[in-house]
Design a protein around this motif. Structure first.
Motif, PDB file in Angstrom:
ATOM      1  N   ASP A  61      52.831  76.247  40.650  1.00 57.27           N
ATOM      2  CA  ASP A  61      53.052  77.044  41.854  1.00 57.27           C
ATOM      3  C   ASP A  61      51.674  77.254  42.475  1.00 57.27           C
ATOM      4  O   ASP A  61      50.795  77.884  41.875  1.00 57.27           O
ATOM      5  CB  ASP A  61      53.685  78.382  41.466  1.00 57.27           C
ATOM      6  CG  ASP A  61      53.919  79.305  42.650  1.00 57.27           C
ATOM      7  OD1 ASP A  61      53.445  79.003  43.768  1.00 57.27           O
ATOM      8  OD2 ASP A  61      54.565  80.352  42.448  1.00 57.27           O
TER       9      ASP A  61
ATOM     10  N   ALA B 254      51.045  78.650  45.578  1.00 60.21           N
ATOM     11  CA  ALA B 254      50.936  79.725  46.559  1.00 60.21           C
ATOM     12  C   ALA B 254      49.740  80.594  46.181  1.00 60.21           C
ATOM     13  O   ALA B 254      49.613  81.013  45.027  1.00 60.21           O
ATOM     14  CB  ALA B 254      52.218  80.553  46.572  1.00 60.21           C
ATOM     15  N   GLU B 255      48.843  80.783  47.110  1.00 59.56           N
ATOM     16  CA  GLU B 255      47.639  81.603  46.904  1.00 59.56           C
ATOM     17  C   GLU B 255      46.669  81.033  45.864  1.00 59.56           C
ATOM     18  O   GLU B 255      45.791  81.742  45.390  1.00 59.56           O
ATOM     19  CB  GLU B 255      48.015  83.036  46.531  1.00 59.56           C
ATOM     20  CG  GLU B 255      48.869  83.733  47.569  1.00 59.56           C
ATOM     21  CD  GLU B 255      49.273  85.114  47.143  1.00 59.56           C
ATOM     22  OE1 GLU B 255      48.447  85.828  46.545  1.00 59.56           O
ATOM     23  OE2 GLU B 255      50.428  85.496  47.415  1.00 59.56           O
ATOM     24  N   ALA B 256      46.824  79.780  45.488  1.00 53.58           N
ATOM     25  CA  ALA B 256      45.920  79.171  44.504  1.00 53.58           C
ATOM     26  C   ALA B 256      44.533  78.986  45.127  1.00 53.58           C
ATOM     27  O   ALA B 256      44.386  78.872  46.346  1.00 53.58           O
ATOM     28  CB  ALA B 256      46.473  77.831  44.036  1.00 53.58           C
TER      29      ALA B 256
ATOM     30  N   ASP C 252      42.830  78.170  39.892  1.00 53.60           N
ATOM     31  CA  ASP C 252      43.529  79.420  39.591  1.00 53.60           C
ATOM     32  C   ASP C 252      44.889  79.323  40.279  1.00 53.60           C
ATOM     33  O   ASP C 252      44.984  79.391  41.501  1.00 53.60           O
ATOM     34  CB  ASP C 252      42.751  80.620  40.127  1.00 53.60           C
ATOM     35  CG  ASP C 252      41.344  80.715  39.545  1.00 53.60           C
ATOM     36  OD1 ASP C 252      41.066  80.045  38.546  1.00 53.60           O
ATOM     37  OD2 ASP C 252      40.527  81.457  40.110  1.00 53.60           O
TER      38      ASP C 252
ATOM     39  N   ASN D 105      49.157  79.981  40.901  1.00 50.94           N
ATOM     40  CA  ASN D 105      50.062  81.117  41.034  1.00 50.94           C
ATOM     41  C   ASN D 105      51.036  81.177  39.863  1.00 50.94           C
ATOM     42  O   ASN D 105      51.643  82.199  39.618  1.00 50.94           O
ATOM     43  CB  ASN D 105      50.822  81.047  42.362  1.00 50.94           C
ATOM     44  CG  ASN D 105      51.330  82.396  42.784  1.00 50.94           C
ATOM     45  OD1 ASN D 105      50.585  83.357  42.791  1.00 50.94           O
ATOM     46  ND2 ASN D 105      52.606  82.480  43.115  1.00 50.94           N
ATOM     47  N   GLY D 106      51.177  80.077  39.121  1.00 55.38           N
ATOM     48  CA  GLY D 106      52.040  80.096  37.945  1.00 55.38           C
ATOM     49  C   GLY D 106      52.381  78.698  37.465  1.00 55.38           C
ATOM     50  O   GLY D 106      52.193  77.709  38.178  1.00 55.38           O
TER      51      GLY D 106
ATOM     52  N   SER E 137      53.124  83.591  34.891  1.00 52.49           N
ATOM     53  CA  SER E 137      52.577  84.109  36.145  1.00 52.49           C
ATOM     54  C   SER E 137      51.106  83.770  36.340  1.00 52.49           C
ATOM     55  O   SER E 137      50.433  83.275  35.441  1.00 52.49           O
ATOM     56  CB  SER E 137      52.756  85.628  36.188  1.00 52.49           C
ATOM     57  OG  SER E 137      51.879  86.234  35.261  1.00 52.49           O
ATOM     58  N   ARG E 138      50.625  84.093  37.511  1.00 58.22           N
ATOM     59  CA  ARG E 138      49.260  83.833  37.955  1.00 58.22           C
ATOM     60  C   ARG E 138      48.206  84.245  36.937  1.00 58.22           C
ATOM     61  O   ARG E 138      47.224  83.541  36.745  1.00 58.22           O
ATOM     62  CB  ARG E 138      49.041  84.573  39.280  1.00 58.22           C
ATOM     63  CG  ARG E 138      47.650  84.481  39.800  1.00 58.22           C
ATOM     64  CD  ARG E 138      47.521  85.253  41.111  1.00 58.22           C
ATOM     65  NE  ARG E 138      46.326  84.832  41.781  1.00 58.22           N
ATOM     66  CZ  ARG E 138      46.280  83.964  42.765  1.00 58.22           C
ATOM     67  NH1 ARG E 138      47.386  83.424  43.216  1.00 58.22           N
ATOM     68  NH2 ARG E 138      45.141  83.626  43.308  1.00 58.22           N
TER      69      ARG E 138
END
Length: 189
Positions: free
Chosen positions: A30, A32-34, A112, A114-115, A128-129
């Motif tokens: 995931d 998103a926001e990585a 890093d 998001n999951g 999770s993140r």
């Protein structure tokens, strides 16, 4: 500061193979926001120039210590070689140009995430993140560039929850044609 557990899943002398493995694993994560973080030891003026082209405002200090020069002190990095680079929170599209800039200098590039996804058929739950990272050690087998080598190692980070860490590491290694060798490092985050 916390720690993560990084498990080596692929070591290869072919940097393009290592990058392909990273791309495959990123395709599963995931994003998103990585973001991506960089640590490196820059030894040559040519590599420094290429890295500064990718990251013009890169954070660095002399390997001899900050008192011998740093970006914070406004010093000229070419006068302070070799130097250490520690740069955090960059967009994902900076990673591959940074890797290409390194030549034979060692680095760790950490995504890093998001999951990591749930994988029902493998009995794996979503991570999770806080516990989902991916690191490529370039010209080094370890995360801190202490074990220099001519190969590159892909590490996956996964939380040990209900004993599924090894199962997840093996599942991720299988996706890239690697295998979990049992080599694990504690990674400060």
């Amino acid at each position: 500061m916390s720690n993560s557990t990084a498990s080596a899943v692929l070591t290869t002398t072919d940097l393009s193979e290592a990058v392909r493995a990273v791309r495959t694993l990123l395709g599963l994560a995931d994003l998103a926001e990585a973001e991506v973080d960089f640590e490196a030891v820059i030894r040559s003026p040519d590599v420094l120039e290429r890295v500064r082209h990718v990251l013009p405002d890169v954070h660095w200090w002399s390997s001899a210590g900050k008192e011998h020069g740093s970006s914070e002190g406004g010093d000229h990095p070419e006068d302070c070689l070799p130097l250490r680079v520690f740069d955090w929170g960059r967009p994902l599209d900076c990673a591959e140009p940074f890797i290409a800039a390194l030549g034979t200098d060692p680095a760790a590039v950490r995504w890093d995430l998001n999951g990591w996804p749930a994988v029902a058929e493998a009995g794996l739950t979503h991570i999770s993140r806080k516990w989902a990272y991916l690191t490529l050690s370039v010209n080094s087998r370890d995360l801190c560039q202490d074990e220099l080598s001519h190969d590159h190692t892909v590490h996956v980070h996964a939380r040990n929850r209900d004993g599924d860490q090894v199962a997840r590491v093996r599942w991720l290694a299988d996706r890239v044609g690697g295998r979990f060798t049992g080599r694990v490092e504690s990674a400060p985050l």
